[in-house]
Each structure stands twice: as structure tokens, then as C-alpha cells.
Design an enzyme around this catalytic site. Sequence first.
Site, PDB file in Angstrom:
ATOM      1  N   HIS A 124       0.873  -1.178   0.000  1.00 36.15           N
ATOM      2  CA  HIS A 124       0.000   0.000   0.000  1.00 36.15           C
ATOM      3  C   HIS A 124       0.914   1.234   0.000  1.00 36.15           C
ATOM      4  O   HIS A 124       2.032   1.181   0.525  1.00 36.15           O
ATOM      5  CB  HIS A 124      -0.823  -0.053   1.295  1.00 36.15           C
ATOM      6  CG  HIS A 124      -1.898   0.976   1.404  1.00 36.15           C
ATOM      7  ND1 HIS A 124      -1.638   2.274   1.790  1.00 36.15           N
ATOM      8  CD2 HIS A 124      -3.232   0.910   1.206  1.00 36.15           C
ATOM      9  CE1 HIS A 124      -2.775   2.952   1.831  1.00 36.15           C
ATOM     10  NE2 HIS A 124      -3.758   2.151   1.475  1.00 36.15           N
ATOM     11  N   ASP A 201       2.895  -4.862   8.099  1.00 32.48           N
ATOM     12  CA  ASP A 201       1.706  -4.014   7.958  1.00 32.48           C
ATOM     13  C   ASP A 201       0.488  -4.943   8.022  1.00 32.48           C
ATOM     14  O   ASP A 201       0.169  -5.640   7.056  1.00 32.48           O
ATOM     15  CB  ASP A 201       1.796  -3.281   6.609  1.00 32.48           C
ATOM     16  CG  ASP A 201       0.504  -2.568   6.248  1.00 32.48           C
ATOM     17  OD1 ASP A 201      -0.460  -2.624   7.034  1.00 32.48           O
ATOM     18  OD2 ASP A 201       0.460  -1.956   5.159  1.00 32.48           O
ATOM     19  N   GLN A 204      -4.763  -5.181   6.757  1.00 32.33           N
ATOM     20  CA  GLN A 204      -5.820  -6.048   6.218  1.00 32.33           C
ATOM     21  C   GLN A 204      -5.963  -7.347   6.994  1.00 32.33           C
ATOM     22  O   GLN A 204      -7.032  -7.947   7.014  1.00 32.33           O
ATOM     23  CB  GLN A 204      -5.539  -6.382   4.734  1.00 32.33           C
ATOM     24  CG  GLN A 204      -5.661  -5.205   3.803  1.00 32.33           C
ATOM     25  CD  GLN A 204      -7.059  -4.602   3.790  1.00 32.33           C
ATOM     26  OE1 GLN A 204      -8.063  -5.285   4.015  1.00 32.33           O
ATOM     27  NE2 GLN A 204      -7.140  -3.312   3.544  1.00 32.33           N
ATOM     28  N   LYS A 227     -10.602  -0.800  10.300  1.00 31.36           N
ATOM     29  CA  LYS A 227     -10.787  -1.932   9.387  1.00 31.36           C
ATOM     30  C   LYS A 227     -11.233  -3.184  10.135  1.00 31.36           C
ATOM     31  O   LYS A 227     -11.340  -4.262   9.569  1.00 31.36           O
ATOM     32  CB  LYS A 227      -9.495  -2.207   8.622  1.00 31.36           C
ATOM     33  CG  LYS A 227      -9.158  -1.087   7.623  1.00 31.36           C
ATOM     34  CD  LYS A 227      -7.978  -1.445   6.769  1.00 31.36           C
ATOM     35  CE  LYS A 227      -7.358  -0.249   6.088  1.00 31.36           C
ATOM     36  NZ  LYS A 227      -8.044   0.164   4.886  1.00 31.36           N
ATOM     37  N   CYS A 365      -4.778   2.547  -3.805  1.00 33.17           N
ATOM     38  CA  CYS A 365      -3.563   3.023  -3.108  1.00 33.17           C
ATOM     39  C   CYS A 365      -2.422   2.037  -3.278  1.00 33.17           C
ATOM     40  O   CYS A 365      -1.627   1.823  -2.343  1.00 33.17           O
ATOM     41  CB  CYS A 365      -3.821   3.271  -1.611  1.00 33.17           C
ATOM     42  SG  CYS A 365      -4.972   4.590  -1.337  1.00 33.17           S
TER      43      CYS A 365
END
Length: 554
Positions: A124, A201, A204, A227, A365
Site C-alpha cells: 500500500h 503491515d 488487512q 478496518k 492506493c
Amino acid sequence: MTCFDYQAFRQQFPLLQNQLNDQPLIYFDNAATTQKPRQVLDCYQSYYQEANANVHRASHQLSARATQLFEQARVKVQKFINARAVQEIIWTKGATESINLIAHSWGLSHLQPDDEIILSHAEHHANIVPWQLVAERTGAKIKVVTLDEEGRLNLTSLKAQLSSKTRIISVAHISNVLGRINPIEEVIALAKTVGAISIIDGAQAIAHMELDVQRLDCDFYLFSAHKMFGPTGVGVLYGKQTLLENMSPYQSGGEMIKTVSFSGTSFNTLPFKFEAGTPNIAGISAFGATIDFIQGHSRPLMADYEGLLLSSLLSGLDKIRGVELISKGTPDIPVVAFTISGHHNHDIAAALDSFGIAVRSGHHCAMPLMEYLNLDGCIRVSLAPYNSQEEVEHFIEVLNKVVAGYNDANPSNSLLVNNNASDVLITLFENTKGWDQRHREIMMLGKQLKRMPKELRNEQSLISGCESLAWLSSNKNDQLEYSFTADSDAKVIRGLLVIVLAAYNHKTAEQILAFDIHHYFDRLGLIQHLSPSRGNGLLAIVDKILAIARKASI
Ligand code: PMP
């Protein structure tokens, strides 16, 4: 075997009980952000009604109450991800800020010229741009790992990029486009072999899988609350205590200090050293409620249910002509990205929106990933456990209709030859009911627009400010009346171009400048329904025409 009761789950989300433009809302954009359950909304509100005060600093009871909620949420996060110590949980405003914090506090002070930062092609922008800025300031270099056919980070490529100069490996646990779980255990182990730090990261992953940072043994792990059914403006940075202790502050001000004097300032202990200023106390309290909410459900059952939705979605997509998934095989979480040959992804997303179905189209993104896959963009459907089989079936049915409906284009520019084209359109739109019908009319109008000759689609005719590529060129006749020709790669923009040209064609510069375009858009019922980017695109087209007219009337 007990199974997941999606209806009971869904019932807890007030927004999903609403209609959108007189249709039930089908929300398939969960990778962008999830909806919030009542428990989280109530906690947010009750914080302001019953506990609002600043944290840590005051000696009064209200502050103690706010501080308790705030710090309890930190302990909940610590347990949720199994961090060793509560000092390892730093509040940020989201995954993006968490990465920026590491890039500034660790990156700027540790990186030397020619040191290497390894990322993957699927990151991202939030896990690319901070590193580019840090690399620029330190002279470090960025190296990029390829992906395998299924969209996972390629370990062979990572091994080939590793060297004694590698200082950072920062990769997504799961890409927001490909939906694949990356082999992060191996990535973390490889980072250790060269003494690099590992950053994962988890933006998600966090909503879809259980996490144990001690077992992973990564140096940093980060995510956003929004999220995973939590509020916006709240994020987490987990970092190993020894690393965090040796890092300098990211932002400075109140809260992050122990003592301040003009002769010198000393910093607070962890985690406060990284939490300058008044934090998002309401959001963080509500995030505590979010974790309670998630833990009130069986995560394996939720994951199984998501798997069922995903396989229905994939088998439905498989039957639609022209659909091409952007990576092979079945994603690990219900995030599916695809293109449909012969159709612009924005057209598909806009058409679905007119049926009350929210999906995402564009580069998500992840522009470097689009470049790597040689795509302009794609459509992404991302599901959550409050979605249903009926919604997936309805989506497939509508998508089939949309794809079939767009195959009969017969461009002629016929409406635009008409002097009263704007009146014709006002009558047409006044007779439509609801946004879905209006959207269909716009798409039909798009079909009327003849393609502009290739040689006219150039830098000069390009309309800047439009979400999709669009071009405009003009001619003036002996009576000084303009005729405009225009084109776009997206049908919906082509439809909007027809609407704008209908207003301005066959008019002189003075008439163009005098025409009240906003009143016209109002009568067509347009502006309030267009997405901000597409709405701005419409205005960019208008601006370009007005600039031409202004130049002529000087
Ligand atoms: N990384 C990934 C993989 C993401 O999907 C996102 C959000 N789309 C981010 C980072 C950034 O998250 P936020 O905007 O919440 O800071």
C-alpha cells in the site's frame, strides 16, 4: 457443529439496516473500512456523556475515569495480539501514522547512505512513500521483491535481494488488493539472518485472522481500528520494547515528556514517549469496546463463514463473461480483485453503485502494484461477516446485467447535433425516478458519444482533475459558435461529457459564460449524487470549457 449466525451479527450494525437511494445497501468495500456495531457506537457516545476529561494529567475523578477507559483499551490490545508488555502498544491515528513513526524514529537515526530497505511490489502507498522520503534524506536505497503467480511475496526474490546492507524489511501481512497471506514467518526469520528489522503491515490481516506477535517474533506490527469494526482515527503500533526504548520521539509536546526546562528536556517512559498531545480518547475507548465485540464471537467460525461467501463469489464471477481475476487461485481472505475485458472498472463500480452495491475501483492506493501487473486499475470486492449469500448472489446477478447491458454501443453524437440538447436532457431526467434510473440514462448517453480521433486525444486536450482520462477539443464556426468534441476512457465520464456538451455546444463565448451550469446540474439532479472525485471531474470539464470561452471573450 455450531455455525456462524450472520443475521444476529449483522443486526448489530445500525448502518446496514438502512436503505441507500431507496434500495437495500450492499456494502462490499470492507477492505477500505468496515461498518461499526452498536456496542462501539454506544461506547463512543457514552464516553463523551459520562467520562469526558483529559487523560493522565488531572487529579479529578472524571480524568481518572477517562484514563481508566483509555488504558484498559491498551491492555485489551496487548492481550488481543499477545504482546509481552503493555508498554509495547503505542496509540497512533492509523496504520499510516504507525509506519511514519517507525520511518522517522528508527529510520532517520539508523539508516546510512547505501543501506537497504526491502519492500514488495504489493505494498500500500502507506508502506512505500514514508520509506521513499526517509531514503531521500538518508541516502538509503529501496529494493523491491516480486510476487508469485498467486500474488504472494516471492521468497526466492526476497532471498536474492537480502544482503549485509539490508536494514529494514517492511511488508504487508496481507495485500489490500490480492488478499493473500504472505509468508511473514519466513520473512521475519530472513530479516534476522542479516540483522535487519522486520515490520509487518497488518492493516488487512487484523480483521480476518488471530495474531500472536510473540510467536511471530517480528520487530514491529501495525494496524488501524477502522478496518476491524472500530472507529476511524485510531491505530496501533506494536514494537519490541528494547527497540522502542532506543528510538527517539516521533512528535513532541505535552504528554511525551518527563520534565521540560530551557536547560534541557527529558522524555517520558514507554508508551507515552510516542504519544505527544491529547490523544483520541473517545476513539480509543470505543476501540476497547471493539475488541470486546470481536471477542464475543468465534473467530474461526467467522473465518469459515467468510470462506463460504468467498467461494460463492468466485464461482459467480467465474460465470461472467470477460471477468479476469488479477491473481490466480483463491484468495486467503474475502478480498477479490478483477477486471472485466471491454469495460472500464469505474463504469462497473458506478453502475453497481446505482443498484445500491458499494465496491471499490481504481488503483486501491497500490499504484506500483498496478504498474507491476500492467493494469490501469481494477475492481475490488471485499466482504465481512455481516455480508450474506443473498447479497453475493444479488451482486452476481446485477453484475451480469451490467456487463450484458453495455455491449450494444452505437455511437452517433445524435443528441449533440440538436440546438436544444440541454432542454431535451432536462425533460429526460425529470422523468426518471431515483439515482439508478438516472445513472442508466448517463450510461446510455455515454454510448452516444463518438470516439474522438486518436490524434486529438493528446496532452493539450486532456482534462486535468478528472478521475479517468478525458479529453476535450473545440471548434468555432463563422457565427463564433462553439462545437466541442470530447472523449473519455470511462463510459460514465463519456455520459457526463454529453451532458456538459449539451449545455455548451452551439453557443458563443458570451452565451457560454452566461449559462448557469449549476442550476442546470441541479435540475438534472446530478451533483449531489456524484462521488466527490467524479463530481470534481464534472467541474473540471466545465472549467476547461469556461477557460476557452474566457480567453475568446477577452
Ligand atoms: N496498509 C494496508 C495494507 C491497507 O490496506 C491500508 C488501508 N487501505 C493501509 C496500510 C493504511 O491504513 P490507514 O489509511 O487506516 O492508515
